[in-house]
Design a protein around this motif. Structure first.
Motif, PDB file in Angstrom:
ATOM      1  N   PHE A   1       0.892  -1.254   0.091  1.00 27.39           N
ATOM      2  CA  PHE A   1       0.216  -0.010   0.066  1.00 27.39           C
ATOM      3  C   PHE A   1       0.852   1.378  -0.041  1.00 27.39           C
ATOM      4  CE2 PHE A   1      -2.176   3.373   2.151  1.00 27.39           C
ATOM      5  CZ  PHE A   1      -3.519   3.576   1.596  1.00 27.39           C
ATOM      6  N   LYS A   2       1.829   1.376   0.774  1.00 28.83           N
ATOM      7  CA  LYS A   2       2.746   2.286   0.964  1.00 28.83           C
ATOM      8  C   LYS A   2       3.511   2.502  -0.231  1.00 28.83           C
ATOM      9  CE  LYS A   2       6.992   4.129   3.465  1.00 28.83           C
ATOM     10  NZ  LYS A   2       7.917   3.725   4.180  1.00 28.83           N
ATOM     11  N   HIS A   3       4.097   1.781  -1.063  1.00 27.43           N
ATOM     12  CA  HIS A   3       4.617   1.771  -2.263  1.00 27.43           C
ATOM     13  C   HIS A   3       3.819   2.116  -3.238  1.00 27.43           C
ATOM     14  CE1 HIS A   3       7.502   1.172  -5.377  1.00 27.43           C
ATOM     15  NE2 HIS A   3       6.458   0.462  -5.848  1.00 27.43           N
ATOM     16  N   GLN A   4       2.445   1.736  -3.458  1.00 28.70           N
ATOM     17  CA  GLN A   4       1.533   2.076  -4.436  1.00 28.70           C
ATOM     18  C   GLN A   4       1.070   3.407  -4.336  1.00 28.70           C
ATOM     19  OE1 GLN A   4      -1.358  -0.771  -4.610  1.00 28.70           O
ATOM     20  NE2 GLN A   4      -2.277   0.086  -6.805  1.00 28.70           N
ATOM     21  N   VAL A   5       0.725   4.081  -2.939  1.00 26.11           N
ATOM     22  CA  VAL A   5       0.138   5.281  -2.779  1.00 26.11           C
ATOM     23  C   VAL A   5       1.398   6.336  -2.894  1.00 26.11           C
ATOM     24  CG1 VAL A   5      -0.384   6.897  -1.062  1.00 26.11           C
ATOM     25  CG2 VAL A   5      -1.672   4.468  -1.100  1.00 26.11           C
ATOM     26  N   GLU A   6       2.657   6.227  -2.579  1.00 24.95           N
ATOM     27  CA  GLU A   6       3.743   6.944  -2.491  1.00 24.95           C
ATOM     28  C   GLU A   6       4.234   7.273  -4.073  1.00 24.95           C
ATOM     29  OE1 GLU A   6       6.819   6.081   0.139  1.00 24.95           O
ATOM     30  OE2 GLU A   6       5.679   6.487   1.780  1.00 24.95           O
ATOM     31  N   GLN A   7       3.667   6.347  -5.026  1.00 22.98           N
ATOM     32  CA  GLN A   7       4.175   6.489  -6.412  1.00 22.98           C
ATOM     33  C   GLN A   7       2.991   7.137  -7.279  1.00 22.98           C
ATOM     34  OE1 GLN A   7       7.414   5.853  -7.272  1.00 22.98           O
ATOM     35  NE2 GLN A   7       7.429   5.107  -5.229  1.00 22.98           N
ATOM     36  N   SER A   8       2.123   7.695  -6.341  1.00 21.85           N
ATOM     37  CA  SER A   8       0.712   8.101  -7.078  1.00 21.85           C
ATOM     38  C   SER A   8       0.209   9.646  -6.856  1.00 21.85           C
ATOM     39  CB  SER A   8      -0.590   7.291  -6.542  1.00 21.85           C
ATOM     40  OG  SER A   8      -0.845   7.888  -5.224  1.00 21.85           O
ATOM     41  N   ALA A   9      -0.593   9.908  -7.410  1.00 23.48           N
ATOM     42  CA  ALA A   9      -1.233  11.334  -7.301  1.00 23.48           C
ATOM     43  C   ALA A   9      -1.825  11.704  -5.718  1.00 23.48           C
ATOM     44  CB  ALA A   9      -1.854  11.889  -8.510  1.00 23.48           C
ATOM     45  N   TYR A  10      -1.986  10.523  -5.207  1.00 26.07           N
ATOM     46  CA  TYR A  10      -2.516  10.450  -3.834  1.00 26.07           C
ATOM     47  C   TYR A  10      -1.538  10.618  -2.737  1.00 26.07           C
ATOM     48  CZ  TYR A  10      -6.944   9.520  -6.406  1.00 26.07           C
ATOM     49  OH  TYR A  10      -7.951   9.640  -7.161  1.00 26.07           O
ATOM     50  N   ARG A  11      -0.382  10.739  -3.073  1.00 26.29           N
ATOM     51  CA  ARG A  11       0.827  10.623  -2.018  1.00 26.29           C
ATOM     52  C   ARG A  11       0.420  11.522  -0.929  1.00 26.29           C
ATOM     53  NH1 ARG A  11       5.768  12.706  -0.908  1.00 26.29           N
ATOM     54  NH2 ARG A  11       7.338  11.300  -0.222  1.00 26.29           N
ATOM     55  N   GLU A  12       0.085  12.888  -1.248  1.00 26.12           N
ATOM     56  CA  GLU A  12       0.079  13.971  -0.348  1.00 26.12           C
ATOM     57  C   GLU A  12      -1.231  13.846   0.344  1.00 26.12           C
ATOM     58  OE1 GLU A  12       2.488  16.191   1.073  1.00 26.12           O
ATOM     59  OE2 GLU A  12       3.616  15.306  -0.183  1.00 26.12           O
ATOM     60  N   SER A  13      -2.405  13.468  -0.336  1.00 20.76           N
ATOM     61  CA  SER A  13      -3.434  13.298   0.365  1.00 20.76           C
ATOM     62  C   SER A  13      -3.530  12.279   1.402  1.00 20.76           C
ATOM     63  CB  SER A  13      -4.661  12.802  -0.673  1.00 20.76           C
ATOM     64  OG  SER A  13      -5.813  12.627  -0.282  1.00 20.76           O
ATOM     65  N   TRP A  14      -2.604  11.087   1.100  1.00 21.30           N
ATOM     66  CA  TRP A  14      -2.534   9.898   2.042  1.00 21.30           C
ATOM     67  C   TRP A  14      -1.922  10.388   3.197  1.00 21.30           C
ATOM     68  CZ3 TRP A  14      -3.868   6.067   4.701  1.00 21.30           C
ATOM     69  CH2 TRP A  14      -2.737   5.323   5.345  1.00 21.30           C
ATOM     70  N   PHE A  15      -0.705  11.063   2.967  1.00 23.45           N
ATOM     71  CA  PHE A  15       0.136  11.948   4.316  1.00 23.45           C
ATOM     72  C   PHE A  15      -0.780  12.670   5.024  1.00 23.45           C
ATOM     73  CE2 PHE A  15       4.090  11.267   1.539  1.00 23.45           C
ATOM     74  CZ  PHE A  15       4.539  10.183   2.210  1.00 23.45           C
ATOM     75  N   ASP A  16      -1.670  13.463   4.559  1.00 20.73           N
ATOM     76  CA  ASP A  16      -2.504  14.457   5.247  1.00 20.73           C
ATOM     77  C   ASP A  16      -3.820  13.684   5.876  1.00 20.73           C
ATOM     78  OD1 ASP A  16      -1.174  16.621   4.338  1.00 20.73           O
ATOM     79  OD2 ASP A  16      -2.597  17.145   2.808  1.00 20.73           O
ATOM     80  N   PHE A  17      -4.252  12.399   5.377  1.00 21.57           N
ATOM     81  CA  PHE A  17      -5.136  11.582   5.938  1.00 21.57           C
ATOM     82  C   PHE A  17      -4.428  10.881   7.175  1.00 21.57           C
ATOM     83  CE2 PHE A  17      -7.621   7.735   6.267  1.00 21.57           C
ATOM     84  CZ  PHE A  17      -8.909   8.286   6.286  1.00 21.57           C
ATOM     85  N   LYS A  18      -3.149  10.317   7.017  1.00 15.80           N
ATOM     86  CA  LYS A  18      -2.572   9.290   7.976  1.00 15.80           C
ATOM     87  C   LYS A  18      -2.176  10.258   9.210  1.00 15.80           C
ATOM     88  CE  LYS A  18       1.594   7.080   8.449  1.00 15.80           C
ATOM     89  NZ  LYS A  18       2.657   6.647   7.414  1.00 15.80           N
ATOM     90  N   SER A  19      -1.910  11.584   8.997  1.00 17.43           N
ATOM     91  CA  SER A  19      -1.376  12.491   9.957  1.00 17.43           C
ATOM     92  C   SER A  19      -2.692  12.899  10.838  1.00 17.43           C
ATOM     93  CB  SER A  19      -1.039  13.886   9.314  1.00 17.43           C
ATOM     94  OG  SER A  19      -0.550  14.834  10.399  1.00 17.43           O
ATOM     95  N   GLN A  20      -3.817  13.123  10.094  1.00 20.32           N
ATOM     96  CA  GLN A  20      -5.251  13.284  10.895  1.00 20.32           C
ATOM     97  C   GLN A  20      -5.651  12.089  11.693  1.00 20.32           C
ATOM     98  OE1 GLN A  20      -6.638  16.543  11.178  1.00 20.32           O
ATOM     99  NE2 GLN A  20      -7.569  15.449  12.940  1.00 20.32           N
ATOM    100  N   CYS A  21      -5.376  10.976  11.133  1.00 22.05           N
ATOM    101  CA  CYS A  21      -5.786   9.942  11.800  1.00 22.05           C
ATOM    102  C   CYS A  21      -4.787   9.494  13.173  1.00 22.05           C
ATOM    103  CB  CYS A  21      -5.541   8.506  10.855  1.00 22.05           C
ATOM    104  SG  CYS A  21      -6.639   8.348   9.781  1.00 22.05           S
ATOM    105  N   ASN A  22      -3.710   9.929  12.951  1.00 28.85           N
ATOM    106  CA  ASN A  22      -2.902  10.038  14.181  1.00 28.85           C
ATOM    107  C   ASN A  22      -3.201  11.019  15.242  1.00 28.85           C
ATOM    108  OD1 ASN A  22      -0.890   7.722  13.902  1.00 28.85           O
ATOM    109  ND2 ASN A  22       0.057   8.796  12.365  1.00 28.85           N
ATOM    110  N   ILE A  23      -3.468  12.229  14.835  1.00 28.88           N
ATOM    111  CA  ILE A  23      -3.936  13.420  15.736  1.00 28.88           C
ATOM    112  C   ILE A  23      -5.147  12.740  16.495  1.00 28.88           C
ATOM    113  CG2 ILE A  23      -4.941  15.643  15.683  1.00 28.88           C
ATOM    114  CD1 ILE A  23      -2.803  16.254  13.197  1.00 28.88           C
TER     115      ILE A  23
END
Length: 140
Positions: free
Chosen positions: A106-128
């Motif tokens: 999942f990490k590899h696939q998302v980090e190579q996509s246009a959704y990379r920043e969206s995933w980081f923002d989403f994951k950050s909010q989940c951790n918060i």
């Protein structure tokens, strides 16, 4: 005690980076050290002062846990279901989550996509949100 968003965000970032975190309930002080501390430092542990400080005052520190694998997996599922609008990419990620090694793939696939920043923002909010939940559980 209510903690400001900066402290919560700091803890969320630290646990995401693989640290064990503690919050002093009276001073709003964050203490942390790497999870794999023995692997990297062995007997010459530069974090020993922090470990001793927290151990010596356990009644005033809250241990902030990382999300479990189940919770992290759920976050990935939620991201795919709610944030990925490309049907092809969503199908690909859903398939990735069903196969062995879902975190790495999942990490590899998302980090190579246009959704990379969206995933980081989403994951950050989940951790918060996760940190806030733990603080709420301690009724502070």
């Amino acid at each position: 005690m209510n903690y400001n968003d900066n402290i919560i965000k700091e803890i969320a970032e630290l646990i995401d980076c693989g640290h064990i975190c503690f919050l002093h309930t009276q001073q709003a002080l964050v203490e942390y050290y790497p999870i794999d501390i023995d692997l990297f430092y062995g007997k010459s542990n530069p974090w020993q002062d922090i470990i001793d400080k927290v151990a010596g005052d356990q009644e005033h520190y809250i241990h902030i846990e990382q999300m479990s694998s189940f919770q992290s997996f759920k976050a990935m599922e939620d991201f795919v279901a709610n944030k990925v609008d490309s049907l092809n990419f969503r199908s690909s990620l859903e398939e990735t989550l069903r196969r062995p090694g879902p975190f790495r793939h999942f990490k590899h696939q998302v980090e190579q996509s246009a959704y990379r920043e969206s995933w980081f923002d989403f994951k950050s909010q989940c951790n918060i949100d996760w940190v806030k939940l733990q603080l709420d559980d301690h009724k502070i």
